[in-house]
Design an enzyme around this catalytic site. Sequence first.
Site, PDB file in Angstrom:
ATOM      1  N   LYS A   1      -2.377  12.190  -3.379  1.00  0.00           N
ATOM      2  CA  LYS A   1      -1.285  12.400  -2.415  1.00  0.00           C
ATOM      3  C   LYS A   1       0.036  12.676  -3.142  1.00  0.00           C
ATOM      4  O   LYS A   1       1.079  12.835  -2.519  1.00  0.00           O
ATOM      5  CB  LYS A   1      -1.154  11.175  -1.509  1.00  0.00           C
TER       6      LYS A   1
ATOM      7  N   CYS B   1      -7.873   6.987  10.656  1.00  0.00           N
ATOM      8  CA  CYS B   1      -8.322   5.808   9.886  1.00  0.00           C
ATOM      9  C   CYS B   1      -7.443   4.594  10.173  1.00  0.00           C
ATOM     10  O   CYS B   1      -7.179   3.787   9.264  1.00  0.00           O
ATOM     11  CB  CYS B   1      -8.340   6.086   8.386  1.00  0.00           C
TER      12      CYS B   1
ATOM     13  N   ASP C   1       0.875  -1.173   0.000  1.00  0.00           N
ATOM     14  CA  ASP C   1       0.000   0.000   0.000  1.00  0.00           C
ATOM     15  C   ASP C   1       0.914   1.226   0.000  1.00  0.00           C
ATOM     16  O   ASP C   1       1.467   1.608   1.032  1.00  0.00           O
ATOM     17  CB  ASP C   1      -0.894  -0.040   1.250  1.00  0.00           C
TER      18      ASP C   1
END
Lengths: 412, 132
Positions: free
Chosen positions: A225, A365, A199
């Site tokens: 991002k 998160c 990831d």
Amino acid sequence: MFNVDTIRKDFPLITDTKGTRCSAFLDNAATTQKPQAVIDALVHYYKEQNSNIHRGSYFLSRNSTELYDRARNQIRSFINASSAEEIIFTKSVTEAINLVADSYCKKFLKSGSNIIVTELEHHSNLLPWQAACSRFGAEMRMVPVDSFGILDMATYKAMLDANTAIIAVTGASNSTGSIPPIRELIQLAHLKNVPVLIDGAQAIAHCMTDVQKFDCDFYCFSGHKLYAPTGIGVLYGKKKYLEAMPPYQFGGDMIDQAYFDGKDNIYKGLPEKFEAGTPNIAGAIGLGQAIHFLQSIGLVNMITYEEALTTHAVERMKKIEGVRLIGAQGPHVPIISFTVDGLGVYDISTFLDLYGISTRCGELCAQPIMRRLGLNGTVRVSFAIYNTKSEIDYFCEILEKLIKKYRGRPNK
Amino acid sequence: MTTDETQRRICEIFSNIPDDFDQYNYLVSLALSQDVDFDEELRQSKYEIAGCQSKLWAFITLNNGLISIRCDSDSLIVKGLALLIAKIFNGHTPEEAKHSSVWFLETILSDNQLFSDTKNGLIKLINRIKNI
């Protein structure tokens, strides 16, 4: 030569703060601001080039298709994939991981299989695997971390076995900023012929990414991002896996031959097989433009500059009484998580906002890792190429001022 | 005082504090004005209101048929807001609470002043009170 003043001029939201109430944008791990070149590319596309791809035999459509394919090639080159067929456009890193969790697992999970993830993961690299385990009856194994957020590699080695179907691990933690030993994780997995998904959400903008050198089997990231628009993401996958995996979604543009009964349907090859429906064409072009922009600055220059910013911030923050930095020293992306003894994270973030300093607070998160570290949440500051030492100094001055004013009140 | 009257009173106070910074300071001073000896007792998972960006706890009971609420949070701002909610409902019957509408949050705070998760937590607190 890296010149932050010149770079800042490329970012309208950074230089023109009228109406934004933002004098120091320090929430870049959530999303980055967009350079004028990316904004211009989007406007230009919609104003002069907009058309659907692969559909028309007319100039605009052919041109759009070419721009979209060019963007795919830019991404291939940026992460050094061996072929553009290995680059799948998604809407985000979350969708990319969900694609693999669904499609890979459909093909390769067997009764008794297990999936390994780590305790460092963002919900995006945890929940899709939990869902896959639940759906396919597989076991979920979690590599633990210590109190500094460092992975327990001995347990990882012990967890890997003949039934491990896939390993999913973050390229950099969104809550501590630490970079796990990716190469070692991959090498160990490959000894057992187990593929690894990285990831790359937090790593892509701050690390040199070479998927062939890493030898990872899947790599995912989001464009937003990386100074690109929201709504565009990338899944890199080794061809041998992508070819074997069934489609994730069905519809237009992914089918070669369709029949009423569906039995003899023939799907297109890579990458179209995984891109059903009209994709985010402008987003892909914007991502290509963002990559071009970053390459013109030089990735090594960027990384060196961001490391200096992070070191400066850590040194300043260490001197502020009451501040507790979360996570360990060592390889890091420019993310710093902290708490303040005697002051709630929400209050810190809210008051910083009143001074024009944008930060993120809460569980980021990543609730399981927060629980593991014994935290209710943290405040997170994260830097990008347009941030400056003076912004960090300003942030530290205000933080110190807030702590002096509010800390040690009886509310805990 | 009805729940509407209390909310109007709160709104009046806030309308005299036009600056965001001072509004938050008012909430902080409200939180700090509370008895602190109760905090540790209240900070248990059974009293926690999930879904808020900060930790929020509420102990809701009935005394002689009237609602009594005590709140705590690891955020002084959230605690201040929760205390305002408690002030609206304290001393009312469950029936009155059930039929009351809570509108003051939208009035005192501009739409983007409150993080959505925090608002979520406060709405859950209100629902818990209304469902006692």
